[in-house]
Scaffold this active site. Structure first.
Site: not given
Ligand code: 13P
Ligand code: ZN
Length: 278
Positions: A116, A140, A142, A170, A211
């Protein structure tokens, strides 16, 4: 002294571990990048080695030319970052054109920066300009509850922002600009990076349907805290929907948000304070 005595390196590792402990990083899920200050580059300089080859970023970020970043590696597990930062992370430099990078430290057993990287660097470019250089962290992960909501709520910035704001008083104080949402896209390339960086012009949070989520901030604490608040609001929403099917007996009303904005000196855009029809 080792590179792990340098403060920003400690902050980077701590965020990775905190995210792992939250359960947001199954396998290699998620990635982190930090735009290193010039004086911090000087601090880590003794630990850098001869740089590797210039490689294409996969997009163009001319405003970041000459900048150094600490970034997690592609395929690396967040749970291992604290155990072995030199295997799981790297420090890279962006070239004068803003189109290539080279590695000065880390990924000692091979590999490349996160897939990413285009999204991270395009977000950094937007935020560096808009925040006057203050924003340095792009994160980033999940998180399960925000992902769950992308199957249930319409994928609109207005609906996500309003529903999350209603879940905890909040929330509008923590993210008064709201959150942005994009429909499912193929991860890892320039197209999703362009869409995400467009959202980052308006918000500090971008949700990728089915995602995960991106957040931007000035410090590791503020970026993680923002991410945590959004995900906790999503968790409450999931509980409300699970208990009731989505019908709230009572909630925070548009005028309540306007009153909050006055007392907390916030600007809450009216487009999030629409009247609901049920
Ligand atoms: P990477 O291991 O390449 O960082 O990818 C993980 C991910 O969350 C892709 O969206
Ligand atoms: Zn991801």
């Amino acid at each position: 002294m080792t590179i792990q005595d340098v403060k920003f390196v400690q902050g980077f590792i701590r965020l990775c571990n905190d995210g792992w402990l939250q359960g947001w990083h199954e396998r290699n899920g998620g990635n982190l990048s930090y735009r290193i200050r010039p004086q911090e580059v000087a601090e880590v300089r003794p630990f850098l080695h001869e740089p590797g080859e210039w490689r294409p970023i996969g997009t163009s970020v001319p405003e970041l030319s000459g900048e150094f970043f600490m970034v997690t590696g592609s395929g690396k597990y967040f749970q291992n970052v604290a155990l072995d930062p030199e295997d799981t992370c790297c420090i890279l430099e962006v070239d004068d054109s803003g189109e290539n990078y080279r590695i000065h430290w880390g990924l000692c057993n091979g590999g490349r920066p996160t897939s990413e990287l285009p999204s991270h660097l395009m977000n950094h470019e937007v935020k560096k300009i808009l925040s006057g250089g203050k924003h340095r962290v792009i994160y980033h992960a999940h998180p399960a509850n925000i992902i769950a909501l992308t199957f249930v709520l319409p994928l609109s910035d207005e609906v996500f922002t309003r529903e999350l704001w209603e879940m905890m008083t909040e929330c509008p104080v923590i993210f008064p600009d709201g959150v942005g949402v994009i429909e499912w896209m193929v991860p890892g390339g320039r197209a999703i990076a362009v869409r995400t960086s467009e959202l980052m012009k308006k918000y500090d949070v971008a949700i990728w349907a089915h995602h995960g989520m991106f957040a931007s901030g000035d410090t590791f604490d503020n970026t993680f805290g923002l991410f945590h608040a959004v995900e906790k609001a999503a968790e409450i929403m999931v509980k409300v929907i699970s208990m009731t099917g989505g019908t709230k007996r009572q909630t925070i009303q548009p005028q309540d948000f306007r009153d909050l904005a006055v007392d907390f000196d916030l600007t809450l855009p009216e487009r999030f304070l629409y009247e609901k029809k049920d």
